[in-house]
Design a protein around this motif. Structure first.
Motif, mmCIF file in Angstrom:
data_model
loop_
_atom_site.group_PDB
_atom_site.id
_atom_site.type_symbol
_atom_site.label_atom_id
_atom_site.label_comp_id
_atom_site.label_asym_id
_atom_site.label_seq_id
_atom_site.Cartn_x
_atom_site.Cartn_y
_atom_site.Cartn_z
ATOM 1 N N SER A 404 9.506 8.798 46.335
ATOM 2 C CA SER A 404 9.230 9.120 47.737
ATOM 3 C C SER A 404 7.876 8.512 48.054
ATOM 4 C CB SER A 404 9.194 10.630 47.992
ATOM 5 O OG SER A 404 10.487 11.212 47.932
ATOM 6 N N ASP A 405 7.513 8.471 49.321
ATOM 7 C CA ASP A 405 6.202 7.950 49.707
ATOM 8 C C ASP A 405 5.211 9.087 49.889
ATOM 9 O OD1 ASP A 405 7.268 5.452 49.708
ATOM 10 O OD2 ASP A 405 7.229 5.153 51.882
ATOM 11 N N GLY A 406 4.113 9.041 49.113
ATOM 12 C CA GLY A 406 3.062 10.033 49.278
ATOM 13 C C GLY A 406 3.543 11.456 49.105
ATOM 14 N N SER A 407 4.370 11.694 48.100
ATOM 15 C CA SER A 407 4.960 13.014 47.883
ATOM 16 C C SER A 407 4.147 13.831 46.890
ATOM 17 C CB SER A 407 6.398 12.857 47.366
ATOM 18 O OG SER A 407 6.943 14.110 47.022
ATOM 19 N N LEU A 408 4.174 15.161 47.070
ATOM 20 C CA LEU A 408 3.525 16.062 46.124
ATOM 21 C C LEU A 408 4.504 16.598 45.077
ATOM 22 C CD1 LEU A 408 1.223 18.101 48.548
ATOM 23 C CD2 LEU A 408 0.630 16.133 47.131
ATOM 24 N N LEU A 409 5.773 16.187 45.146
ATOM 25 C CA LEU A 409 6.752 16.659 44.163
ATOM 26 C C LEU A 409 6.335 16.366 42.724
ATOM 27 C CD1 LEU A 409 10.359 16.038 45.544
ATOM 28 C CD2 LEU A 409 8.987 18.102 45.615
ATOM 29 N N PRO A 410 5.814 15.177 42.412
ATOM 30 C CA PRO A 410 5.416 14.954 41.009
ATOM 31 C C PRO A 410 4.294 15.887 40.568
ATOM 32 C CG PRO A 410 4.708 13.129 42.421
ATOM 33 C CD PRO A 410 5.655 13.958 43.219
#
Length: 683
Positions: A404-410
Motif C-alpha cells: 500500500s502507499d504510506g500505510s501503517l499496517l506494517p
C-alpha cells in the motif's frame, strides 16, 4: 486523424498507449467542466442579471454610451444579459478556445452577434485602439473570475490589469464588491484531516513524528460543501469575522496583503480550524447579494441556493492552541495574488509581521497523504478492523509483506508480534514518512521498507524469506475510481512466486457494489441546460453530448458522496467479486443482473464502491457505512471517493415508468478498467 496518448493505468500500474482523436483534450475539458452547474445556479444568474441591469441604468443616467467588458465570458450568458439590459456593445473575453467558440455559437443563436464581440485571449493580452481587440475602453466591467477561495483563478491580477488598461476611470463593476468572512472553531472531525492522533496497538501507543505535529500542512485550500458538516461537528471559538473586502469598481492591487480581526473568545476550547466563505455585492448599495454562506447560517435552510462551482473553505492553523473564555485574539488572513492563509495571535503576542510566505509542508506527510487519507488513518473503528484481522492471522513466525502507499499496517504487524515485516513503498517520499514514524517510536529495526515495485522484488530483497502474510489496505495515491485500488491484486499476482504455500492474503477478496440513486442536488452538474434566464444555451448541451459520444463507452466519475445527499432507489447489491487468493485472470470478468426498484423517485445515476473482506468475518466498506434507512437515506464513507455513473436522461419511476434496472459490467484485466451499461426495465 488519430494520435496516441500515454496514460498511466492506476489499476494495473502499466503505461497504456491509447488512440485518441486530435480533439481529445477539447472533448474532455467540455465534458468535465462546471458550466452546467453554473448555468443551473439560478441564484447566481438572477443576482448577476439584477446587478448588470442596475449598472447599465446608472451609466445611462449619466448620459454615456454603455460599453461592457466581460472577462471570462464562458458561454456568453453575462454578455447577453448586458446587451438585453441596454448595453450598446460588449466585448466578451474567453481564453479557452473551445469555450470561446461555444460562446460565439450561443451568441449567434440568440441573435446578439452585432453587439457582442468574442475575443479568444487572456484579458491581459487584450489591446485597445483602432487596430486593437477593443475599439474603446469599457465603462462596465462584468466578471466571473472567482473560485471557492475567491481569488484562486487569478481574479486580482486580471482586475488590476483591466483597470489599468481596459477600463475608463470611474467605471462600474458587476459584481461591485466581494467580502471574505471567517470563523475560528474547534472541530475534532476537521482537525483529523491534517494531524495524526496517537494510535493504541495492544499496549503500545504509536505516536506521530514531531515533524508532522509541528508542520503547517499543505498550502492548497480545503474546499468542501460545508453545509454537510453539521454545527454539532464544531464549536465556535469566536464570532463570525468580516476579514476584508475588495471594491472591484476601483483600481485593484494584486500585491500581497494582510488583514486582522480582533475578538474575544466566546467559549474556551482548542483553536484548530478556520471556516471561511465570501459574499458578492452586485451593486454599490449592497441590496443585491450572492452569498456563499453554508445552509446552517440560513434561518430557513430551504432558501439555501446549492452550488458546486463555489463552495466553502476550511483552513487549518499550523498548530492547535488552547483558549480560555474572555481571552483576546487576533485572527489574521494573508493573501498573495492567488491564495489565502490564516494565523492566530493572542493579546500578548507581537503583531503579525509582514511575512507573506505561504505555509508549506515540511514533514512530507501532508504531501503523501491527502486530507481524506488523514481522516482514514485517524478512524479508530477502521483501524480496529485491521488490527482485529491481523491478530487473527499473525503467528510468531509470520513473515509479512505490506503493499500500500504510506500505510501503517506494517507497523501494526510488527507491534502485534510478526517475526519479520517488509513493506513496499512506490515512492521515496512515502518511504521517508513511514521511516519518520518508525524512528519516532524506536521501531527502526522492526520494519524493512523497500522503495521498489512488486514485479522487481527478489528473494534477496526479502532476505531469502518466503511471504506468509501479504497485506494491504488497499490504498494507492494514484487511485481515482474505487476499482483502481485493485492494483493490490496485480501486485499480489506479480508476487505469486515469493508467497509461501498456503500464504494468507489480507484482504482475501473484494466486491464491487452498486446502488441506483436520486440526488438532491448533484444531478445539476451533468443536467442539460437548454434555456437559461430566457437565453438559448443549447449549443453547450450539444457540445457536451458530442464529448460523451466521443468516448467508446461512458465513464464513471469519482465523487466524495458524503458531501452530496442522495436517496437509494434500489437495495445496495454486490455485483462483481475479485478473489485475491487467486492471481488476476486473463479473461474478462462479466457480471449481469437486475436490481428491482424499491422506492419511487427520479434516478439520476448509479453509485459504485468497493468493499474488502479482510477475513471471513471482517469487512471494511469504502462506500456505505450504515444500512440504508426506510427513507432511503445513505451514509457514505468520507475517506474514499465513490464512483458515479450519471444517466444522460434521468429515469422517472411513475406508474408507467421503470420498475427495475438491468446492469452489464465487464472488468477487463488487460487494462484494469470496468465497462458498464445500464438500462431501465419497463413494467
Amino acid at each position: 486523424m488519430k494520435t496516441f496518448c500515454g496514460r498511466a493505468n492506476p489499476t494495473t500500474g502499466a503505461l497504456n498507449w491509447v488512440e485518441e482523436s486530435d480533439e481529445y483534450d477539447y472533448h474532455q475539458e467540455i465534458a468535465r467542466s462546471c458550466y452546467a452547474d453554473m448555468l443551473h445556479d439560478r441564484d447566481r444568474n438572477k443576482k448577476y442579471y439584477e446587478g448588470i441591469r442596475a449598472a447599465v441604468s446608472r451609466v445611462k443616467a449619466r448620459g454615456e454610451r454603455v460599453i461592457v467588458l466581460d472577462i471570462g465570458t464562458g458561454t456568453g450568458l453575462l454578455s447577453m444579459m448586458a446587451v438585453t439590459a441596454g448595453a450598446d456593445f460588449c466585448y466578451s473575453v474567453e481564453v479557452f478556445k473551445p469555450m470561446a467558440e461555444a460562446a460565439a455559437c450561443i451568441i449567434k443563436k440568440n441573435s446578439f452577434s452585432e453587439k457582442i464581440k468574442v475575443i479568444n485571449k487572456h484579458s491581459t493580452e487584450v489591446t485597445v485602439g483602432p487596430d486593437g481587440d477593443m475599439q474603446e475602453k469599457a465603462n462596465i466591467l462584468v466578471t466571473e473570475l472567482f473560485d471557492t477561495e475567491l481569488i484562486g483563478e487569478g481574479a486580482l491580477p486580471s482586475y488590476e490589469h483591466a483597470h489599468l488598461h481596459l477600463m475608463q476611470a470611474g467605471c462600474e463593476a458587476v459584481p461591485h464588491r466581494a467580502t471574505v468572512y471567517a470563523q475560528l472553531v474547534e472541530s475534532e472531525q476537521l482537525w483529523s484531516w491534517t494531524q495524526i492522533r496517537p494510535i493504541q496497538v495492544d499496549g503500545h501507543v504509536l505516536l506521530p513524528p514531531a515533524a508532522v505535529g509541528q508542520c503547517p500542512g499543505v498550502p492548497a485550500v480545503c474546499d468542501i460543501q460545508l453545509s454537510q458538516v453539521p454545527p454539532t461537528a464544531f464549536t465556535p471559538i469566536g464570532p463570525l469575522c468580516t476579514m476584508f473586502s475588495v471594491d472591484f469598481s476601483r483600481p485593484v492591487s494584486s500585491a500581497a496583503r494582510s488583514y486582522t480581526c480582533r475578538f474575544v473568545v466566546k467559549a474556551g476550547g482548542r483553536a484548530q480550524v478556520v471556516l471561511s466563505w465570501w459574499d458578492l455585492d452586485m451593486d454599490p448599495s449592497g441590496s443585491i447579494v450572492c452569498s456563499m454562506a453554508p445552509s446552517w447560517t440560513y434561518s430557513d435552510p430551504q432558501e439555501y441556493p446549492w452550488r458546486d462551482h463555489w463552495m466553502q473553505s476550511v483552513y487549518f492553523l499550523p498548530t492547535e492552541k488552547s483558549m480560555c473564555e474572555g481571552e483576546e485574539l487576533r485572527l489574521t488572513v494573508f493573501h498573495d495574488d492567488y491564495s489565502l492563509w490564516y494565523s492566530l495571535l493572542d493579546g500578548e503576542q507581537a503583531d503579525a509581521d509582514d511575512n507573506y510566505s505561504r505555509p508549506c509542508c515540511t514533514c512530507q506527510g501532508h504531501l503523501v497523504w491527502t486530507r481524506p487519507r488523514f481522516g482514514e488513518l485517524n478512524d479508530w473503528q477502521r483501524t480496529e478492523s485491521y488490527l482485529s484481522a491481523l491478530r487473527s492471522v499473525l503467528r510468531p513466525d509470520s513473515v509479512c509483506l505490506a503493499v500500500s502507499d504510506g500505510s501503517l499496517l506494517p507497523v501494526f504487524a510488527h507491534l502485534l508480534g510478526a517475526r519479520k515485516v517488509f513493506s513496499l513503498e512506490n515512492s521515496g517520499m512515502s518511504k521517508q514518512v513511514i521511516e519518520q514514524f518508525l524512528e519516532a517510536n524506536s521501531l527502526k529495526n522492526g520494519v524493512k521498507l523497500l522503495a521498489i515495485r512488486a514485479e522487481q522484488l527478489t528473494p534477496a530483497d526479502l532476505e531469502e524469506e518466503q511471504i506468509s502474510v501479504l497485506m494491504g489496505e488497499p490504498y494507492f495515491s494514484t487511485s481515482l475510481l474505487p476499482w483502481h485500488s485493485l492494483f493490490f491484486w496485480y501486485c499480489r499476482t506479480a508476487l505469486a512466486g515469493l508467497l509461501r504455500p498456503g500464504a494468507i492474503v489480507l484482504p482475501s477478496s473484494a466486491s464491487l457494489h452498486l446502488l441506483a440513486v436520486e440526488f438532491q442536488d448533484l444531478w445539476r452538474i451533468r443536467a442539460p441546460c437548454g434555456t437559461c434566464e430566457g437565453f438559448d444555451v443549447s449549443p453547450m448541451d450539444e457540445m457536451v453530448q458530442q464529448s460523451l459520444d466521443f468516448r467508446e463507452s461512458r465513464e464513471a466519475e469519482p465523487h466524495h458522496l458524503w458531501e452530496y445527499p442522495c436517496r437509494a432507489l434500489t437495495k445496495p447489491c454486490p455485483v462483481m467479486d475479485f478473489d485475491f487468493q487467486q492471481c488476476v485472470p486473463e479473461q474478462p470478468i462479466i457480471s449481469q443482473g437486475t436490481l428491482p426498484l424499491i422506492r419511487r423517485g427520479q434516478c439520476h445515476g448509479f453509485a459504485l464502491w468497493m468493499e474488502y473482506s479482510l477475513t471471513d468475518d471482517i469487512t471494511v466498506s469504502m462506500g456505505l457505512t450504515k444500512p440504508v434507512n426506510e427513507e432511503g437515506e445513505c451514509v457514505w464513507s468520507p475517506h474514499r471517493k465513490q464512483g458515479i455513473y450519471f444517466l444522460q436522461t434521468p429515469w422517472e419511476s411513475s406508474d408507467d415508468g421503470w420498475t427495475a434496472v438491468s446492469y452489464n459490467l465487464t472488468f477487463d484485466p488487460s487494462v484494469g478498467d470496468i465497462k458498464m451499461d445500464f438500462s431501465a426495465i419497463q413494467p
